[in-house]
Design a protein around this motif. Structure first.
Motif, short mmCIF file in Angstrom:
data_model
loop_
_atom_site.label_atom_id
_atom_site.label_comp_id
_atom_site.label_asym_id
_atom_site.label_seq_id
_atom_site.Cartn_x
_atom_site.Cartn_y
_atom_site.Cartn_z
N THR A 250 9.68 -16.36 -14.48
CA THR A 250 9.54 -15.83 -13.13
C THR A 250 10.87 -15.30 -12.60
OG1 THR A 250 9.89 -18.05 -12.24
CG2 THR A 250 7.62 -17.37 -12.59
N ASP A 251 11.96 -16.00 -12.99
CA ASP A 251 13.29 -15.63 -12.52
C ASP A 251 14.30 -16.29 -13.47
OD1 ASP A 251 15.14 -14.74 -10.12
OD2 ASP A 251 15.75 -16.77 -10.68
N PRO A 252 15.35 -15.58 -13.89
CA PRO A 252 16.33 -16.17 -14.81
C PRO A 252 16.99 -17.43 -14.26
CG PRO A 252 16.60 -13.78 -14.74
CD PRO A 252 15.62 -14.14 -13.68
N GLY A 253 17.21 -17.47 -12.96
CA GLY A 253 17.82 -18.65 -12.36
C GLY A 253 16.91 -19.86 -12.44
N VAL A 254 15.62 -19.64 -12.18
CA VAL A 254 14.64 -20.73 -12.28
C VAL A 254 14.55 -21.21 -13.72
CG1 VAL A 254 12.20 -21.34 -12.06
CG2 VAL A 254 13.33 -19.96 -10.28
N LEU A 255 14.51 -20.27 -14.66
CA LEU A 255 14.45 -20.62 -16.08
C LEU A 255 15.67 -21.45 -16.47
CD1 LEU A 255 13.21 -20.42 -18.92
CD2 LEU A 255 14.40 -18.23 -19.18
N ALA A 256 16.85 -21.04 -16.02
CA ALA A 256 18.08 -21.78 -16.33
C ALA A 256 17.99 -23.20 -15.81
CB ALA A 256 19.28 -21.05 -15.75
N SER A 257 17.48 -23.38 -14.59
CA SER A 257 17.35 -24.72 -14.02
C SER A 257 16.39 -25.57 -14.84
CB SER A 257 16.87 -24.64 -12.57
OG SER A 257 17.83 -23.99 -11.76
N GLN A 258 15.28 -24.99 -15.28
CA GLN A 258 14.33 -25.72 -16.11
C GLN A 258 14.98 -26.17 -17.42
OE1 GLN A 258 11.32 -22.53 -16.07
NE2 GLN A 258 9.87 -24.03 -15.27
N LEU A 259 15.75 -25.28 -18.03
CA LEU A 259 16.39 -25.60 -19.30
C LEU A 259 17.46 -26.68 -19.13
CD1 LEU A 259 16.73 -22.01 -20.79
CD2 LEU A 259 15.10 -23.78 -21.48
N VAL A 260 18.22 -26.61 -18.04
CA VAL A 260 19.25 -27.63 -17.78
C VAL A 260 18.60 -28.99 -17.55
CG1 VAL A 260 20.97 -28.39 -16.09
CG2 VAL A 260 21.02 -26.04 -16.95
N ASN A 261 17.49 -29.02 -16.80
CA ASN A 261 16.79 -30.29 -16.58
C ASN A 261 16.31 -30.89 -17.89
OD1 ASN A 261 17.20 -30.14 -13.83
ND2 ASN A 261 15.17 -29.34 -13.36
N ARG A 262 15.76 -30.05 -18.75
CA ARG A 262 15.32 -30.54 -20.06
C ARG A 262 16.51 -31.04 -20.88
NH1 ARG A 262 10.23 -29.11 -22.09
NH2 ARG A 262 8.91 -28.08 -20.56
#
Length: 437
Positions: A250-262
Motif C-alpha cells: 500500500t505504501d513503502p513506509g507501511v511495508l518497511a514498518s511491517q518488515l521491521v516489526n517482523r
C-alpha cells in the motif's frame, strides 16, 4: 572475589514494601543470578527515583503498586497513602516501568489504561511465582537489546524501500534479480526472511517450493509474497504453495514498518532460543547456526578460522566442595574473562555446563592457540575467595582446531574436543593443538 568486572551486567530496581516481595528477596536474587541480572530493592520513592535518574541504561524499573498504600505522601495533608497520580508525576519521564498489581487492580480497565499511557513497559498480576517473574523480566531485557542483524532477501523490482534506514534498524535488505538462482543465494547467505513480488511468483510459481523442500532449509525462515492488489485466487495458490504470509504494497513506509516489526520478533526469538541465559553468550543451538554461517563466509573470502573448546578443570570438585552457587560464579567469571577478548566477527558460546566454545575469525591454528593460552593465563590469575581468608585459583584446559584443515562445524568441534581430551590427559591447565595429518 577480586575482579574489576561486575558479575552481573544488568539489574532490576524494585520499589516494593509488600510482604510478598520482602520475604522473597533472597529467592528472587538467586533466580535472577541464573539469568545474568541482579536485584536492587527500594522501599522509599525518593531513593528509587534517584536511582532511576542515575541509571546508565542497563536496568529495568519495577514498581509494586501495593507499595503505594504504605508510602506516606509528602504533600501538605500528609496522607498515609501515596496516590498513583503523585507517583507517576515523580517518576522520570524518559524511562519506562514495569508495574506489579493485584488481581483486583488488574480488573479495573481504567487503571490499566492509565498505566499503559504512562511510560509502561509491561505490567504483571500478582501473586506471581519468583521464577516466573524473573523469567518474564529476562524476556524484557532481551526485547530491549538492539540485537543481531536480521537479513531479508528481496526478489523483484524495487518498491521504494529505504535500505539505509532499514539497516539503521538492524534489518539488512539484499536484492536479488534472478528467480532461478534465488535458492542458491538463499543457501549461501541464509536470510531470516525472503520477500518475493507477485510478478516474480507469476513467472516462476515453483520458486517457494524449491526453497522450502531443501532439507537444509531453516524451518523458521519466513517466506512472504508481496502483492500490489488483493487477488483471492493468487493468495490461495501462494499459501498452498508454501508462502508463510501475504503482504500488501500500500505504501513503502507501511511495508518497511511491517518488515521491521517482523524482524524484531525474529530477533527476540533467536535470542531466547540461541542464548544462554546465565551468561548471555550463545548456547549450543545459537553457536551451530552462527558457526555454519562463519564457515561459509570463510570459504567465500578464503580466510582461516580457529575453533577452540575449553573446559574448567575439576569442576565437579568445585561444586562438591563449595556448592553449586559458587560453581555458577566460577562459570560466570570465566565468561567475563573470555568475552572481552572476542573480536567483532568472533563467536563465543557456553556450550553446556562448564564447557565453552570460541571461533576466531581470520585466525590460524597457531594464532588461535596463542589467544586461548593467553586467556588460560588470565583466568588462572583471578583470585576466588571461597571463604574468609581462603583464596583459591582455578584453571581450564582447551583444545583447538582450524579451518580449512577441518571443513564443517561438526568436524572442527570433534577435532578441538579431541585436543581438549589430550590436554586433560596431559595434566590439565593447558591448551593442545596438533596440525592435521
Amino acid at each position: 572475589m577480586a575482579s574489576d568486572a561486575p558479575l552481573y551486567k544488568n539489574q532490576v530496581m524494585l520499589l516494593s514494601q509488600s510482604f510478598f516481595i520482602k520475604d522473597n528477596q533472597a529467592e528472587l536474587q538467586l533466580h535472577a543470578h541464573k539469568y545474568d541480572f541482579d536485584f536492587r530493592f527500594f522501599n522509599e520513592v525518593w531513593e528509587f527515583v534517584e536511582a532511576v535518574v542515575c541509571d546508565r541504561g542497563h536496568s529495568l524499573f519495577v514498581i509494586d503498586l501495593d507499595a503505594l498504600h504504605n508510602m506516606q505522601s509528602d504533600m501538605a495533608d500528609s496522607r498515609k497513602t501515596l496516590m498513583l497520580s503523585e507517583l507517576l508525576q515523580r517518576l522520570p519521564q524518559d524511562q519506562s516501568y514495569v508495574y506489579l498489581q493485584s488481581a483486583r487492580q488488574g480488573g479495573r480497565f481504567l487503571l490499566q489504561q492509565r498505566l499503559v499511557d504512562s511510560n509502561c513497559l509491561a505490567y504483571a498480576e500478582k501473586p506471581i511465582a519468583n521464577d516466573v517473574l524473573v523469567d518474564k523480566l529476562f524476556n524484557l531485557f532481551v526485547q530491549r537489546k538492539r540485537g543481531d542483524l536480521v537479513r531479508l532477501m528481496y526478489l523483484g523490482e524495487p518498491v521504494g524501500l529505504d535500505d539505509g534506514a532499514l539497516m539503521h534498524r538492524r534489518l539488512e535488505v539484499i536484492h536479488h534479480a534472478d528467480a532461478q538462482t534465488l535458492h542458491l543465494r538463499v543457501k549461501e547467505l541464509q536470510p531470516d526472511m525472503v520477500l518475493i513480488t507477485e510478478a516474480e511468483y507469476a513467472r516462476t510459481e515453483a520458486i517457494v517450493r524449491v526453497l522450502k523442500k531443501n532439507i537444509e532449509a531453516d524451518p523458521v525462515r519466513e517466506i512472504m509474497l508481496l502483492q500490489r492488489h488483493p487477488d483471492a485466487g493468487v493468495t490461495e495458490r501462494a499459501l498452498h504453495s508454501g508462502f508463510d504470509d501475504i503482504l500488501m504494497l500500500t505504501d513503502p513506509g507501511v511495508l518497511a514498518s511491517q518488515l521491521v516489526n517482523r524482524a524484531n520478533k525474529i530477533r527476540i526469538n533467536k535470542d531466547l532460543i540461541g542464548k544462554d541465559r546465565a551468561t548471555g553468550l550463545l548456547n549450543k543451538v545459537g553457536l551451530q547456526k552462527k558457526a555454519q554461517d562463519l564457515i561459509r563466509r570463510a570459504a567465500r573470502e578464503n580466510r582461516p578460522l580457529a575453533f577452540g573448546v575449553v573446559d574448567i578443570d575439576k569442576f565437579k570438585t568445585i561444586n562438591d566442595t563449595w556448592g553449586h552457587y559458587f560453581g555458577d560464579i566460577v562459570i560466570k567469571r570465566l565468561a567475563l574473562t573470555l568475552a572481552p577478548s572476542m573480536g567483532e566477527d568472533d563467536l563465543l558460546s557456553r556450550f553446556g555446563g562448564e564447557e565453552f566454545v570460541m571461533v576466531f575469525w581470520d585466525c590460524t591454528l597457531e594464532q588461535g592457540w596463542e589467544k586461548m593460552d593467553a586467556l588460560r593465563q588470565a583466568f588462572g590469575a583471578i583470585p576466588f575467595e571461597v571463604k574468609p581468608g581462603d583464596v583459591r585459583r582455578f584453571s581450564f584446559s582447551g583444545g583447538v582446531a582450524a579451518y580449512p584443515e577441518y571443513k564443517s562445524e561438526n568436524e572442527l568441534f570433534l577435532r578441538a574436543d579431541a585436543m581438549l581430551y589430550e590436554a586433560k590427559q596431559g595434566g590439565r591447565n593447558r591448551i593442545c593443538q596438533r596440525p592435521a595429518g
